[in-house]
Design a protein around this motif. Structure first.
Motif, PDB file in Angstrom:
ATOM      1  N   VAL A  50      28.452  89.319 -22.305  1.00 27.73           N
ATOM      2  CA  VAL A  50      29.826  89.646 -22.693  1.00 27.73           C
ATOM      3  C   VAL A  50      30.862  88.674 -22.128  1.00 27.73           C
ATOM      4  CG1 VAL A  50      29.384  92.091 -23.122  1.00 27.73           C
ATOM      5  CG2 VAL A  50      30.013  91.351 -20.813  1.00 27.73           C
ATOM      6  N   PHE A  51      30.450  87.836 -21.182  1.00 28.65           N
ATOM      7  CA  PHE A  51      31.385  86.878 -20.591  1.00 28.65           C
ATOM      8  C   PHE A  51      30.607  85.764 -19.918  1.00 28.65           C
ATOM      9  CE2 PHE A  51      33.583  85.198 -16.872  1.00 28.65           C
ATOM     10  CZ  PHE A  51      34.802  84.818 -17.423  1.00 28.65           C
ATOM     11  N   HIS A  52      31.165  84.555 -19.989  1.00 28.78           N
ATOM     12  CA  HIS A  52      30.663  83.452 -19.168  1.00 28.78           C
ATOM     13  C   HIS A  52      31.754  82.413 -18.998  1.00 28.78           C
ATOM     14  CE1 HIS A  52      29.965  81.518 -23.083  1.00 28.78           C
ATOM     15  NE2 HIS A  52      30.018  80.371 -22.415  1.00 28.78           N
ATOM     16  N   CYS A  53      31.682  81.692 -17.898  1.00 33.39           N
ATOM     17  CA  CYS A  53      32.577  80.576 -17.646  1.00 33.39           C
ATOM     18  C   CYS A  53      31.765  79.457 -17.002  1.00 33.39           C
ATOM     19  CB  CYS A  53      33.781  80.974 -16.794  1.00 33.39           C
ATOM     20  SG  CYS A  53      33.371  81.724 -15.213  1.00 33.39           S
ATOM     21  N   GLU A  54      32.268  78.237 -17.142  1.00 28.50           N
ATOM     22  CA  GLU A  54      31.548  77.049 -16.678  1.00 28.50           C
ATOM     23  C   GLU A  54      32.205  76.441 -15.451  1.00 28.50           C
ATOM     24  OE1 GLU A  54      31.354  74.200 -19.849  1.00 28.50           O
ATOM     25  OE2 GLU A  54      30.408  75.618 -21.219  1.00 28.50           O
ATOM     26  N   PHE A  55      31.345  75.883 -14.596  1.00 25.51           N
ATOM     27  CA  PHE A  55      31.798  75.186 -13.394  1.00 25.51           C
ATOM     28  C   PHE A  55      30.995  73.904 -13.238  1.00 25.51           C
ATOM     29  CE2 PHE A  55      32.693  79.607 -12.700  1.00 25.51           C
ATOM     30  CZ  PHE A  55      33.900  79.629 -12.022  1.00 25.51           C
ATOM     31  N   THR A  56      31.629  72.882 -12.686  1.00 26.17           N
ATOM     32  CA  THR A  56      30.899  71.670 -12.337  1.00 26.17           C
ATOM     33  C   THR A  56      30.603  71.637 -10.846  1.00 26.17           C
ATOM     34  OG1 THR A  56      32.983  70.459 -12.140  1.00 26.17           O
ATOM     35  CG2 THR A  56      31.819  70.299 -14.253  1.00 26.17           C
ATOM     36  N   ASN A  57      31.192  72.556 -10.107  1.00 24.80           N
ATOM     37  CA  ASN A  57      30.995  72.639  -8.660  1.00 24.80           C
ATOM     38  C   ASN A  57      30.209  73.923  -8.365  1.00 24.80           C
ATOM     39  OD1 ASN A  57      31.549  73.603  -5.922  1.00 24.80           O
ATOM     40  ND2 ASN A  57      32.940  71.863  -5.765  1.00 24.80           N
ATOM     41  N   VAL A  58      28.997  73.784  -7.874  1.00 31.78           N
ATOM     42  CA  VAL A  58      28.143  74.951  -7.632  1.00 31.78           C
ATOM     43  C   VAL A  58      28.755  75.907  -6.618  1.00 31.78           C
ATOM     44  CG1 VAL A  58      26.681  73.898  -5.850  1.00 31.78           C
ATOM     45  CG2 VAL A  58      25.762  75.733  -7.282  1.00 31.78           C
ATOM     46  N   ASN A  59      29.438  75.381  -5.613  1.00 33.34           N
ATOM     47  CA  ASN A  59      30.038  76.255  -4.602  1.00 33.34           C
ATOM     48  C   ASN A  59      31.145  77.120  -5.185  1.00 33.34           C
ATOM     49  OD1 ASN A  59      28.377  75.391  -2.448  1.00 33.34           O
ATOM     50  ND2 ASN A  59      29.588  73.526  -2.296  1.00 33.34           N
ATOM     51  N   MET A  60      31.939  76.553  -6.081  1.00 35.04           N
ATOM     52  CA  MET A  60      32.976  77.343  -6.748  1.00 35.04           C
ATOM     53  C   MET A  60      32.345  78.424  -7.634  1.00 35.04           C
ATOM     54  SD  MET A  60      36.034  74.719  -7.757  1.00 35.04           S
ATOM     55  CE  MET A  60      37.040  76.063  -8.337  1.00 35.04           C
ATOM     56  N   ALA A  61      31.250  78.084  -8.290  1.00 38.43           N
ATOM     57  CA  ALA A  61      30.549  79.054  -9.138  1.00 38.43           C
ATOM     58  C   ALA A  61      30.014  80.209  -8.293  1.00 38.43           C
ATOM     59  CB  ALA A  61      29.422  78.373  -9.899  1.00 38.43           C
ATOM     60  N   ILE A  62      29.420  79.891  -7.165  1.00 42.27           N
ATOM     61  CA  ILE A  62      28.871  80.925  -6.274  1.00 42.27           C
ATOM     62  C   ILE A  62      29.987  81.826  -5.764  1.00 42.27           C
ATOM     63  CG2 ILE A  62      27.778  81.315  -4.025  1.00 42.27           C
ATOM     64  CD1 ILE A  62      26.117  78.715  -4.629  1.00 42.27           C
ATOM     65  N   GLU A  63      31.096  81.242  -5.343  1.00 44.53           N
ATOM     66  CA  GLU A  63      32.222  82.034  -4.840  1.00 44.53           C
ATOM     67  C   GLU A  63      32.805  82.930  -5.934  1.00 44.53           C
ATOM     68  OE1 GLU A  63      33.225  82.556  -1.699  1.00 44.53           O
ATOM     69  OE2 GLU A  63      31.433  81.393  -1.274  1.00 44.53           O
ATOM     70  N   THR A  64      32.888  82.414  -7.152  1.00 48.20           N
ATOM     71  CA  THR A  64      33.401  83.202  -8.267  1.00 48.20           C
ATOM     72  C   THR A  64      32.480  84.364  -8.578  1.00 48.20           C
ATOM     73  OG1 THR A  64      34.530  81.265  -9.184  1.00 48.20           O
ATOM     74  CG2 THR A  64      34.128  83.120 -10.679  1.00 48.20           C
ATOM     75  N   GLU A  65      31.179  84.110  -8.574  1.00 43.10           N
ATOM     76  CA  GLU A  65      30.210  85.183  -8.805  1.00 43.10           C
ATOM     77  C   GLU A  65      30.368  86.282  -7.755  1.00 43.10           C
ATOM     78  OE1 GLU A  65      25.408  86.018  -8.801  1.00 43.10           O
ATOM     79  OE2 GLU A  65      26.285  84.476  -7.517  1.00 43.10           O
ATOM     80  N   LYS A  66      30.452  85.906  -6.499  1.00 43.75           N
ATOM     81  CA  LYS A  66      30.611  86.879  -5.411  1.00 43.75           C
ATOM     82  C   LYS A  66      31.895  87.683  -5.581  1.00 43.75           C
ATOM     83  CE  LYS A  66      28.085  84.369  -1.816  1.00 43.75           C
ATOM     84  NZ  LYS A  66      28.235  83.657  -0.524  1.00 43.75           N
TER      85      LYS A  66
END
Length: 97
Positions: A50-66
């Protein structure tokens, strides 16, 4: 440049599962197939992305997921609906008088 995805799945019981991956198609397929027995989604099939967003920085992706995992259902629904203007108000605590 590697892309990382933060995604939200809606399960059959109307709960949400939030995750992170570098291959969104493969990851959704693994959820749908029940590849990981005993996982949160395997007992709540079918699931729907139902939702997804893209990141080029894995750390930002991990923080967003948390961060998303800590959100209320109402806030996740606003994000999924693209109602970004509602997100700040949904973050505020409601105190009873």
């Amino acid at each position: 440049m590697k892309i990382f995805y933060v995604y939200i799945l809606e399960c059959a019981d109307k709960t949400f599962y939030t995750g992170i991956t570098s291959d969104l198609t493969k990851r959704v397929e693994s959820h749908q197939s029940g590849k990981y027995k005993g996982s949160y989604t395997s007992s709540r099939m079918p699931i729907k992305l139902v939702f997804h967003c893209e990141f080029t920085n894995v750390n930002m992706a991990i923080e967003t997921e948390k961060q998303i995992k800590k959100w209320s259902r109402a806030k996740k629904l606003a994000l999924i609906a693209g109602e970004y203007e509602k997100l700040p108000n949904l973050a505020k605590k409601k105190f009873k008088s």
